[in-house]
Motif scaffolding. Structure first.
Motif, PDB file in Angstrom:
ATOM      1  N   GLY A  38       0.774  -1.227   0.000  1.00 24.99           N
ATOM      2  CA  GLY A  38       0.000   0.000   0.000  1.00 24.99           C
ATOM      3  C   GLY A  38       0.805   1.276   0.000  1.00 24.99           C
ATOM      4  O   GLY A  38       0.264   2.349   0.281  1.00 24.99           O
ATOM      5  N   GLY A  39       2.103   1.202  -0.309  1.00 27.87           N
ATOM      6  CA  GLY A  39       2.920   2.407  -0.371  1.00 27.87           C
ATOM      7  C   GLY A  39       2.513   3.290  -1.544  1.00 27.87           C
ATOM      8  O   GLY A  39       1.809   2.865  -2.461  1.00 27.87           O
ATOM      9  N   ILE A  40       2.935   4.511  -1.501  1.00 29.56           N
ATOM     10  CA  ILE A  40       2.614   5.481  -2.556  1.00 29.56           C
ATOM     11  C   ILE A  40       3.884   5.828  -3.319  1.00 29.56           C
ATOM     12  O   ILE A  40       4.911   6.140  -2.709  1.00 29.56           O
ATOM     13  N   CYS A  41       3.822   5.772  -4.627  1.00 33.08           N
ATOM     14  CA  CYS A  41       4.990   6.078  -5.457  1.00 33.08           C
ATOM     15  C   CYS A  41       5.186   7.591  -5.541  1.00 33.08           C
ATOM     16  O   CYS A  41       4.260   8.333  -5.870  1.00 33.08           O
ATOM     17  N   GLN A  42       6.396   8.009  -5.253  1.00 35.97           N
ATOM     18  CA  GLN A  42       6.783   9.411  -5.382  1.00 35.97           C
ATOM     19  C   GLN A  42       8.163   9.479  -6.022  1.00 35.97           C
ATOM     20  O   GLN A  42       8.868   8.475  -6.123  1.00 35.97           O
ATOM     21  N   LEU A  43       8.553  10.670  -6.466  1.00 35.89           N
ATOM     22  CA  LEU A  43       9.851  10.842  -7.106  1.00 35.89           C
ATOM     23  C   LEU A  43      10.855  11.419  -6.118  1.00 35.89           C
ATOM     24  O   LEU A  43      10.522  12.311  -5.340  1.00 35.89           O
ATOM     25  N   ASN A  44      12.072  10.900  -6.193  1.00 36.47           N
ATOM     26  CA  ASN A  44      13.120  11.459  -5.343  1.00 36.47           C
ATOM     27  C   ASN A  44      13.801  12.635  -6.042  1.00 36.47           C
ATOM     28  O   ASN A  44      13.291  13.150  -7.041  1.00 36.47           O
ATOM     29  N   GLU A  45      14.962  13.039  -5.548  1.00 34.55           N
ATOM     30  CA  GLU A  45      15.624  14.231  -6.072  1.00 34.55           C
ATOM     31  C   GLU A  45      16.060  14.088  -7.518  1.00 34.55           C
ATOM     32  O   GLU A  45      16.217  15.093  -8.230  1.00 34.55           O
ATOM     33  N   VAL A  46      16.280  12.870  -8.011  1.00 36.29           N
ATOM     34  CA  VAL A  46      16.720  12.664  -9.404  1.00 36.29           C
ATOM     35  C   VAL A  46      15.586  12.096 -10.258  1.00 36.29           C
ATOM     36  O   VAL A  46      15.841  11.469 -11.285  1.00 36.29           O
ATOM     37  N   ARG A  47      14.348  12.296  -9.845  1.00 38.38           N
ATOM     38  CA  ARG A  47      13.156  11.866 -10.572  1.00 38.38           C
ATOM     39  C   ARG A  47      13.065  10.345 -10.702  1.00 38.38           C
ATOM     40  O   ARG A  47      12.487   9.826 -11.646  1.00 38.38           O
ATOM     41  N   ALA A  48      13.624   9.632  -9.748  1.00 32.55           N
ATOM     42  CA  ALA A  48      13.495   8.180  -9.745  1.00 32.55           C
ATOM     43  C   ALA A  48      12.311   7.792  -8.862  1.00 32.55           C
ATOM     44  O   ALA A  48      12.110   8.376  -7.795  1.00 32.55           O
ATOM     45  N   PRO A  49      11.503   6.807  -9.295  1.00 28.73           N
ATOM     46  CA  PRO A  49      10.323   6.424  -8.509  1.00 28.73           C
ATOM     47  C   PRO A  49      10.709   5.648  -7.256  1.00 28.73           C
ATOM     48  O   PRO A  49      11.517   4.711  -7.310  1.00 28.73           O
ATOM     49  N   VAL A  50      10.149   6.043  -6.140  1.00 26.68           N
ATOM     50  CA  VAL A  50      10.381   5.333  -4.871  1.00 26.68           C
ATOM     51  C   VAL A  50       9.039   5.199  -4.152  1.00 26.68           C
ATOM     52  O   VAL A  50       8.133   6.019  -4.339  1.00 26.68           O
ATOM     53  N   CYS A  51       8.925   4.163  -3.342  1.00 31.34           N
ATOM     54  CA  CYS A  51       7.690   3.930  -2.597  1.00 31.34           C
ATOM     55  C   CYS A  51       7.802   4.537  -1.206  1.00 31.34           C
ATOM     56  O   CYS A  51       8.758   4.281  -0.476  1.00 31.34           O
ATOM     57  N   ARG A  52       6.819   5.339  -0.859  1.00 30.30           N
ATOM     58  CA  ARG A  52       6.827   6.019   0.431  1.00 30.30           C
ATOM     59  C   ARG A  52       5.442   5.923   1.088  1.00 30.30           C
ATOM     60  O   ARG A  52       4.510   5.398   0.513  1.00 30.30           O
ATOM     61  N   CYS A  53       5.344   6.488   2.246  1.00 32.03           N
ATOM     62  CA  CYS A  53       4.109   6.649   3.011  1.00 32.03           C
ATOM     63  C   CYS A  53       3.651   5.386   3.722  1.00 32.03           C
ATOM     64  O   CYS A  53       2.598   5.386   4.363  1.00 32.03           O
ATOM     65  N   GLY A  54       4.404   4.306   3.579  1.00 34.37           N
ATOM     66  CA  GLY A  54       4.145   3.124   4.385  1.00 34.37           C
ATOM     67  C   GLY A  54       2.867   2.384   4.045  1.00 34.37           C
ATOM     68  O   GLY A  54       2.167   2.690   3.076  1.00 34.37           O
ATOM     69  N   PRO A  55       2.513   1.401   4.857  1.00 32.01           N
ATOM     70  CA  PRO A  55       1.309   0.596   4.609  1.00 32.01           C
ATOM     71  C   PRO A  55       0.044   1.412   4.893  1.00 32.01           C
ATOM     72  O   PRO A  55       0.086   2.412   5.617  1.00 32.01           O
ATOM     73  N   PRO A  56      -1.100   0.980   4.344  1.00 31.53           N
ATOM     74  CA  PRO A  56      -2.355   1.712   4.592  1.00 31.53           C
ATOM     75  C   PRO A  56      -2.775   1.598   6.045  1.00 31.53           C
ATOM     76  O   PRO A  56      -2.423   0.660   6.756  1.00 31.53           O
ATOM     77  N   CYS A  57      -3.542   2.583   6.473  1.00 34.84           N
ATOM     78  CA  CYS A  57      -4.005   2.610   7.867  1.00 34.84           C
ATOM     79  C   CYS A  57      -5.295   1.803   8.021  1.00 34.84           C
ATOM     80  O   CYS A  57      -5.989   1.502   7.044  1.00 34.84           O
ATOM     81  N   ASP A  58      -5.591   1.484   9.239  1.00 35.75           N
ATOM     82  CA  ASP A  58      -6.830   0.785   9.556  1.00 35.75           C
ATOM     83  C   ASP A  58      -8.001   1.711   9.250  1.00 35.75           C
ATOM     84  O   ASP A  58      -8.080   2.826   9.776  1.00 35.75           O
TER      85      ASP A  58
END
Length: 317
Positions: free
Chosen positions: A176-196
């Motif tokens: 359930g992570g959310i894809c975002q871009l880092n400083e070099v526009r590479a996709p990374v998964c952030r925000c952790g698992p979904p909440c209850d």
């Protein structure tokens, strides 16, 4: 007898004249500039003179001024006559300058030399290399493909981003992570698992964006997703108490939030990600994403909404 010999020696001394010293070569101590040559005038004086004639023997040399001379003599002759500080840059003729220098070609075309003359042409073929995102919101297999398309269609398109227009479009996040871009526009998964999703009694809280959240986990996840510094204003629903934003009037599209000191401020939200997910605004303009539309509407203080997803003029049925 002795008297005669003495008189003879005296006569020899009277007729003896010492031989003058040999004259020094005048040119040995004379330095000539501008390629001139030293010439002795015969009376012990020296004179710097320019070459009056040169042999026609072809032995090209290239001067430091970028001009080709028939041989060394011709270079020295002109340097002397015009008092130019010319030297030999290299043996042989000077290399011809690039005919394409200073030639301005339309976007996408390239200058090539044909029969010695510069000519602007579109790229004929391209290889798939690293993708690029154009200012038209389209993705191209390489910079060459973008130039070819722009040239053939006579469009002013340049590279907006090196890489995909939306690097997260094909990037899946686990848990359930959310894809975002880092400083070099590479996709990374952030925000952790979904909440209850089940709201527990008493867990509701009001965020600094004046929105209700079922838990702190949900607030942190929203802060991560929107890249905002969200804080808890108070526990409970926002409508259950006086919110600091109630006393502040913001612009048409401005967002009210509460800073760490509890003061309500108006702003246009965080910076948008450098992605291209085109949307068409109600003003008829295409924006790189809904975030950029909201940002522009906020900064211009206009009520602009998303008319439909995709570039204007290409409405999906």
């Amino acid at each position: 007898m002795l008297m005669k010999r003495h008189l003879s020696l005296i006569n020899q001394d009277l007729h003896y004249q010492p031989r003058p010293p040999a004259p020094e070569e005048a040119c040995e101590k004379t330095f000539c500039r501008w390629g001139a040559e030293c010439v002795s005038l015969g009376d012990g004086r020296a004179h710097c003179a320019c070459p009056t004639s040169c042999p026609n023997t072809p032995a090209p040399v290239c001067s430091t001024a970028g001009r080709t001379y028939r041989n060394h003599c011709y270079l020295r002759k002109e340097a002397c006559e015009r008092r130019l500080n010319l030297r030999v840059r290299n043996e042989g003729e000077c290399e011809a300058g690039d005919p394409c220098t200073g030639v301005g070609c339309p976007p996408g075309s390239r200058c090539v030399v044909t029969a010695g003359q510069p000519e602007c042409r579109c790229p004929r073929s391209c290889q798939r290399r690293k993708p690029v995102c154009g200012t038209d919101g389209r993705e191209y297999p390489s910079n060459c493909h973008l130039d070819k398309y722009a040239c053939e269609n006579q469009l002013n398109i340049t590279v907006k981003y090196h890489g995909k227009c939306d690097p997260c479009s094909e990037h899946e996040c686990a848990d359930g992570g959310i894809c975002q871009l880092n400083e070099v526009r590479a996709p990374v998964c952030r925000c952790g698992p979904p909440c209850d999703l089940i709201a527990r009694p008493g867990s509701a809280l009001c965020g600094s964006d004046y929105k209700d959240y079922p838990s702190e986990c949900a607030l942190r996840r929203e802060a991560c997703r929107t890249k905002q510094q969200l804080t808890i204003v108070y526990r409970g629903e926002c409508a259950s108490a006086q919110h600091p934003c109630d006393s502040v009037k913001c612009g048409v599209r401005e967002h009210c939030s509460v800073d760490p000191r509890g003061v309500a401020i108006c702003g246009c939200g965080p910076e948008c990600e450098s992605v291209v997910r085109p949307v068409c605004g109600t003003d008829g303009r295409t924006y790189d994403s809904a975030c950029f539309l909201d940002k522009a509407a906020c900064l211009d203080n206009k009520d602009i909404r998303v008319a439909y997803i995709g570039p204007c003029g290409k409405k999906q049925e």
